[in-house]
Design an enzyme around this catalytic site. Structure first.
Site, PDB file in Angstrom:
ATOM      1  N   HIS A   1      30.844 -87.005  46.318  1.00 61.71           N
ATOM      2  CA  HIS A   1      31.887 -87.955  46.721  1.00 61.71           C
ATOM      3  C   HIS A   1      33.172 -87.651  45.997  1.00 61.71           C
ATOM      4  CE1 HIS A   1      29.347 -89.586  43.531  1.00 61.71           C
ATOM      5  NE2 HIS A   1      30.439 -90.142  43.033  1.00 61.71           N
TER       6      HIS A   1
ATOM      7  N   HIS B   1      36.535 -89.408  44.786  1.00 62.67           N
ATOM      8  CA  HIS B   1      37.189 -90.701  44.537  1.00 62.67           C
ATOM      9  C   HIS B   1      38.690 -90.585  44.822  1.00 62.67           C
ATOM     10  CE1 HIS B   1      33.994 -92.611  41.911  1.00 62.67           C
ATOM     11  NE2 HIS B   1      33.667 -91.350  41.709  1.00 62.67           N
TER      12      HIS B   1
HETATM   13  P1  5GP Z   1      30.250 -91.426  40.256  1.00 58.80           P
HETATM   14  O1  5GP Z   1      30.123 -92.038  38.897  1.00 58.80           O
HETATM   15  O2  5GP Z   1      28.930 -90.871  40.748  1.00 58.80           O
HETATM   16  O3  5GP Z   1      31.373 -90.423  40.357  1.00 58.80           O
HETATM   17  O4  5GP Z   1      30.689 -92.601  41.217  1.00 58.80           O
HETATM   18  C1  5GP Z   1      29.818 -93.316  42.032  1.00 58.80           C
HETATM   19  C2  5GP Z   1      30.623 -94.414  42.663  1.00 58.80           C
HETATM   20  O5  5GP Z   1      29.867 -94.967  43.713  1.00 58.80           O
HETATM   21  C3  5GP Z   1      30.964 -95.546  41.693  1.00 58.80           C
HETATM   22  O6  5GP Z   1      32.364 -95.715  41.624  1.00 58.80           O
HETATM   23  C4  5GP Z   1      30.267 -96.757  42.297  1.00 58.80           C
HETATM   24  O7  5GP Z   1      30.995 -97.938  42.192  1.00 58.80           O
HETATM   25  C5  5GP Z   1      30.090 -96.342  43.742  1.00 58.80           C
HETATM   26  N1  5GP Z   1      28.924 -96.946  44.381  1.00 58.80           N
HETATM   27  C6  5GP Z   1      27.653 -96.936  43.897  1.00 58.80           C
HETATM   28  N2  5GP Z   1      26.821 -97.576  44.748  1.00 58.80           N
HETATM   29  C7  5GP Z   1      27.588 -97.982  45.791  1.00 58.80           C
HETATM   30  C8  5GP Z   1      27.290 -98.705  46.994  1.00 58.80           C
HETATM   31  O8  5GP Z   1      26.166 -99.091  47.278  1.00 58.80           O
HETATM   32  N3  5GP Z   1      28.334 -98.943  47.820  1.00 58.80           N
HETATM   33  C9  5GP Z   1      29.616 -98.515  47.554  1.00 58.80           C
HETATM   34  N4  5GP Z   1      30.568 -98.810  48.425  1.00 58.80           N
HETATM   35  N5  5GP Z   1      29.919 -97.826  46.430  1.00 58.80           N
HETATM   36  C10 5GP Z   1      28.927 -97.571  45.563  1.00 58.80           C
END
Ligand code: 5GP
Ligand code: ZN
Length: 138
Positions: free
Chosen positions: A99, A101
């Site tokens: 993903h 951001h």
């Molecule tokens: P990472 O730390 O892996 O770069 O970011 C994962 C992101 O996914 C986090 O910002 C978190 O808030 C988001 N996230 C995790 N679970 C969900 C979900 O079920 N729905 C949505 N919309 N975002 C999620």
């Protein structure tokens, strides 16, 4: 990958607030936003991280990125915007489906990056560059 929450978002098993989708990518609001408008852009195909991302898919995903950034800019007029992609738990990846951001930045939003440069000798930088270039050419 049926235990992947982002795959479940794509197939509709887990609800999400969508902002964009096409055949290959899906963009939606982050559930714990760091700023107003915090959006995630993901491939529909389950790809764990950037290391596993096919170039063609990366090309398409990034071709969509300026539209998402500009839509956020139009909607909220932020002072700036960070794109961020974490790969691996050591790099703060918590969802193991790639993903990107989009984090809009506002005046005095309190978000900080507290990374300290490692201040290497130029020879070390040259060695690092050689190691990367060799790996690219292998
Ligand atoms: P990472 O730390 O892996 O770069 O970011 C994962 C992101 O996914 C986090 O910002 C978190 O808030 C988001 N996230 C995790 N679970 C969900 C979900 O079920 N729905 C949505 N919309 N975002 C999620
Ligand atoms: Zn997935």
């Amino acid at each position: 990958m049926n235990d992947c929450i982002f795959c479940k978002i794509i197939d509709g098993t887990i609800p999400s607030i969508k902002v964009y989708e096409d055949e290959h990518v899906y963009a939606f609001m982050d559930i714990t936003p760091l700023a107003k408008g915090h959006t995630l852009l993901i491939p529909k195909q389950h790809v764990k991280d950037l290391f596993d991302m096919p170039s063609e898919l990366a090309g398409h995903l990034y071709s969509v990125a300026p539209s998402i950034a500009n839509a956020i800019k139009t909607a909220f007029n932020p002072k700036g915007l960070n794109t961020l992609n974490n790969n691996g738990a050591a790099a703060y990846q918590s969802v193991f489906h790639y993903h990107l951001h989009f984090i809009p930045r506002y005046e005095e939003d309190g978000l900080t990056l507290v990374w300290e440069p490692i201040k290497p000798e130029m020879a070390e930088v040259q060695q690092a560059a050689t190691a990367i270039a060799d790996a690219l050419n292998a």
